[in-house]
Design an enzyme around this catalytic site. Structure first.
Site, PDB file in Angstrom:
ATOM      1  N   TYR B 439      22.753 -31.496  -6.046  1.00  8.25           N
ATOM      2  CA  TYR B 439      22.101 -29.780  -5.737  1.00  8.25           C
ATOM      3  C   TYR B 439      22.725 -28.936  -6.903  1.00  8.25           C
ATOM      4  CZ  TYR B 439      25.857 -29.100  -1.980  1.00  8.25           C
ATOM      5  OH  TYR B 439      27.169 -28.955  -1.079  1.00  8.25           O
ATOM      6  N   GLU B 440      22.281 -27.716  -6.580  1.00  9.95           N
ATOM      7  CA  GLU B 440      22.738 -26.775  -7.592  1.00  9.95           C
ATOM      8  C   GLU B 440      22.596 -27.015  -9.133  1.00  9.95           C
ATOM      9  OE1 GLU B 440      23.382 -24.213  -4.652  1.00  9.95           O
ATOM     10  OE2 GLU B 440      23.310 -23.897  -6.732  1.00  9.95           O
ATOM     11  N   GLY B 441      21.332 -27.687  -9.252  1.00 12.72           N
ATOM     12  CA  GLY B 441      20.851 -28.414 -10.642  1.00 12.72           C
ATOM     13  C   GLY B 441      21.702 -29.651 -10.499  1.00 12.72           C
TER      14      GLY B 441
END
Lengths: 598, 598
Positions: B439-441
């Protein structure tokens, strides 16, 4: 949940062309394993696994096993699937016809085991453990013990376990506390508690036959004082059926990270009746018959779960639309390109493909040794096969599970955030795989077995048995027009392997810690070279078929491209392992234990 | 469950000696952050995390979040812990005093965040997301928006979220479908559905302030047509309190592999009232304020969970008796030696220690840049710090989470079979960590950001900003009597880094796929070199302190031994990444997508 399809095309490529099972079966006199029979087994095995086992995989994980006052209930459908498996003849496929088996070669049993493990690893534990118990009884049991137990086990009416671990010892079996006290009737009273017993209690069969390590009252200390006992859940009655309940009970089941549908049991033996199998104090030798089988089976779990993950990942990578290719839109009519256009997604997919197909080749290669060790009429050929098996078993177990874990993690990563969500089934494959580098001897123990016991313990003989094969192969293919550069790369590593082993061996003579310091990196280093050899064998066949206009061109080109990827992107990992091996033990051991503190 | 103790000794070593936070705080005018204040914060923060958050970690995992008709209930104790956290002043530690914060430097906030994340990663998501929302509103909100929201968010009365992902797009935000239609009163009607919204609904606070990406009716296609909106769960009334319920509801929560106590929500916006924040169509820029913050925070999850795992592993390795040392019994009075005597167990422990302490140093180094970027009065110093931050952020996010996952897996492996059992808590750390590389890229996206956008996009300028620091450091320490050989090793890699970057840059000019083909290996390669630099900085201080008779000798010797281990055993991994980078894109891209088939 990724839908499972047995990778029959790759299996047939290996069976028919790369390893030519047909010729080896003919040479070994395994005439029942005709090409038609093999083909039918592949197709029917695939159907069973795809249609019966795979649909129970997610639900089994969600439902788990239930424990209620000593009774263990497996997830919905497991019992019926086991009945179908037995009825279909799958359980006795490679078992002795004298006890109702079909007597087909072990290698064919492993081919089917892969399909079982890919479709439902948890479920596969139940027959898997039973096969281990069968092989131990077959190898070490008396005629009476074989008569009593093998037919029932082959028929799947009864199932089996192996009971080694206790709360205070897993690796260190020399310090087990379970005791066996001789009784007047020749049986023994077994008392103690075992943990982590897979399939230790469940509802799939009428009876469970535990193979239990315990110590006789006069046993010497350590591993030389361990004996093996048959301890049935229900004692066989005069008619050979499950009779009186024995003093063994399931105290609880574990709550685990994965393989949740496999019952992992605490078993309490309270003066349970046991029967010695094999000689007193030689139990560990008997257990090794099961453990080598189990280690290959555990290694395959890395392949099985890796294959399942790959199948999910390639489908998702073709379906999921996200971003445009760096080189310009590839699906301009869609809102975004399928993610398989992105180089990094391909890096993950190719890593998965290279490990899975390489590990499958390693399994089949090892399975051929297993056949030869069992079936060859030539004593020298049997001995050679046994040596290779001894060498390959720890590598199969550890390399295939470590890389399998990497593969399942890549598969999850390809799914992005959806990979973390249970519903998609990709994270279950990671969780189910995570036990494989731990159980059946941790991968650290496998590495010590490989480097310490097998390689250095044989003064390098077991290693040379393999490097010679690679050396001959490289010499024969050095001038290959397309693959010659990879052959040279492999040949260089094969020589370096021997040199590095010599170096570690010299260092270990001065300091035994050098073995433990190098072992895990040595095992992985070895695994990468072995897979390099196997990838080249596959590529040579693919290249020859392409040139001859045989086979499916796309499939064969895929083999060649994956071989190239393996040599360029994965085999260079040997250099890191080499550096770690050469770093020696000082940088591990110099720090006092107390310095590992906060 | 491993008991958590905040690693204060290492934290102080970094703060007081390696990075000398005190001098930088003085230079930046952060006079409130006095040495006494820092010391008190460390000790009180440790107590709170050890005594309040850590005990809720296992129970939170077992209990999970509950969803009932739109209402989400967090696990027992979470709400009370949040109240205590707010009351203790932890929530507003680094927040603007104009809105009730304590105005301490961001770096101190991150020090406390590490303790929070180690003791209870799931719980930490709730304040973590709120901090992100606060920084976005602070940076881009109008005075009125700040007045309305920041005091309530700082006080923890309200919490925040970031709503980016939709079912069909995560990475590819240009194709979001959520729509924002202007209303006569200046607000917008927001309609659409968002998924994977952490802390999207829960019972910890009176109100939840969603920051939502949506498209205006006339927005240009792609990422240049995205705007950011404030969408409160309850609309603020005239008195500024939570008033009327807005048209946003939680449709369900996800069932996940880990961070089960963090509510991951589907949020449905049904003509919900939203307020534009920042300029129309510039929403992604605003969101990046949150995302950079969130990316560093996500990177730290690798450190946090790695530290928790290490603490469990060193205790177990000292307690668990199994086998004798290869060099002879070390605890002859016991039935077996503690497993910390075995070289391979030490290899795992040292790998954990080297990554954790290296990643902590990377966090603190980056945190100093964050302080300078926020607080420096010198525009040039701010710009330099921002450049370094831009360069380091994707590395912090991806390198620290990938290595953190490796660390938590080692920790589990040290426990053998017990590692797989939920009760011991080690497998939870692996499951909780597994989301961090996603997550978060995803880490793949971070790698593209690093190589494509930051390094090649700046014509190498951002890389040179860092390699210059390393170059100067190596020049200054080239003749160090104990560490000179490691300085030389680092210096060589630092030069190779530039050369390799140039090579990839040249290849990318001809074929953009070369960036994606090299990116992940490039990021990891970079991370290893950066950690090498930071390990040497720590080792230099440790060596100097030892020679001066300062500090605790065991701790300092541990630093030196771990530095040696890092340079001999982990830094050589760069060679594998280098080979993969140099392998280029052809071996990834030549295979047609259809060839990835069964």
């Amino acid at each position: 949940m990724p839908e499972y399809k047995a990778p029959l095309r790759d299996m047939r490529f290996l069976i028919d062309h790369v390893f030519d099972f047909h010729t080896s079966y003919a040479n070994l006199g395994a005439h029942d394993a005709s090409p038609d029979m093999i083909s039918a087994i592949l197709e029917e095995g695939a159907k069973f696994c795809e249609n019966v086992l795979a649909p129970l995989n997610r639900s089994g994980d969600e439902e788990g096993c239930h424990f209620d006052n000593g009774v263990v209930t497996t997830p919905t459908g497991f019992k019926q699937a086991f009945a179908q498996y037995v009825e279909g003849g799958w359980h006795g496929l490679a078992a002795d016809p004298a006890y109702g088996g079909q007597g087909l070669p072990s290698s064919l049993g492993l081919v089917i085991s892969e399909m079982v493990g890919s479709s439902n690893t948890s479920w596969g534990m139940y027959p898997g453990l039973t096969h281990g118990a069968m092989s131990a009884i077959h190898a070490h049991g008396t005629a009476e013990q074989k008569d009593t137990y093998l037919s029932k086990l082959t028929a799947g009416q009864w199932t089996g376990t192996m009971c080694l671990t206790e709360a205070h010892c897993g690796t260190d079996l020399g310090i087990i506390k379970t005791r066996a006290v001789p009784r007047a009737d020749g049986s023994y009273a077994i008392t103690g508690s075992k943990i982590f017993i897979s399939a230790g209690e469940h509802d799939l069969s009428d009876n469970i036959i535990h193979l239990v390590l315990a110590k006789l009252p006069d046993a010497p200390a350590g591993t030389k004082g361990i004996s093996l006992f048959i301890v049935p859940k229900f004692l066989p009655d005069a008619a050979g059926e499950a009779g009186e309940r024995n003093g063994v009970s399931c105290g609880s089941i574990e709550h685990k990270m994965g393989i949740k549908a496999s019952a992992t049991c605490v078993l309490n033996f309270d003066a349970a009746t046991g029967y010695l199998i094999g000689e007193p104090n030689k139990g560990l030798n008997c257990m090794f018959t099961m453990m080598n089988h189990a280690r290959l089976g555990t290694g395959m779990q890395g392949l099985c779960l890796g294959e399942a993950s790959f199948q999910g990942a390639i489908k998702y990578a073709n379906d999921r639309l996200q971003m445009r290719a760096l080189t310009g839109a590839k699906a301009p009519q869609k809102p975004a390109d399928p993610i398989i256009v992105h180089p990094d997604v391909r890096r993950m997919l190719l890593t998965m493909k290279a490990f899975n197909e390489g590990n499958r080749a390693l399994t089949y290669f090892t399975a051929q040794m297993l056949d030869a060790a069992h079936l060859s009429s030539d004593a020298e050929a049997r001995r050679e096969a046994e040596d290779l098996l001894a060498f390959l078993t720890p590598i199969c177990k550890a390399f295939m599970t470590d890389t399998g874990l990497e593969v399942t993690n890549h598969g999850m990563q390809v799914f992005g955030g959806h990979g973390f969500i249970r519903e998609w089934g990709m994270e279950q494959l990671v969780r189910d795989c995570r036990i494989a580098p731990i159980y059946e001897g941790t991968n650290g123990i496998q590495a010590l077995d490989l480097l310490g016991r097998k390689v250095l313990g044989s003064q390098g003989k077991l290693l040379r048995g393999f490097t010679k094969i690679v050396h001959k192969f490289c010499a024969a293919n050095a001038d290959h027009p397309q693959l010659g550069s990879f052959v040279a790369q492999l040949n260089g590593l094969n020589q370096q392997w021997g040199d590095l082993t010599m170096k570690v061996g010299m260092a270990a003579m001065k300091n035994p810690d050098e073995v433990g310091a190098a072992s895990v990196d040595y095992l992985m280093y070895s695994g990468y070279i072995i897979l390099g050899y196997l990838w080249l064998r596959m590529a040579l066949v693919a290249q020859a078929q392409l040139e001859a206009g045989e086979g499916e061109a796309d499939f064969l080109k895929g083999k060649l491209a994956t071989c190239e990827f393996y040599f360029k992107r994965l085999l260079p990992r040997t250099s890191t392992h080499q550096a770690a091996i050469e770093a020696g033990s000082d940088c591990l051991m110099n720090l006092p234990a107390e310095a590992f503190a906060l």
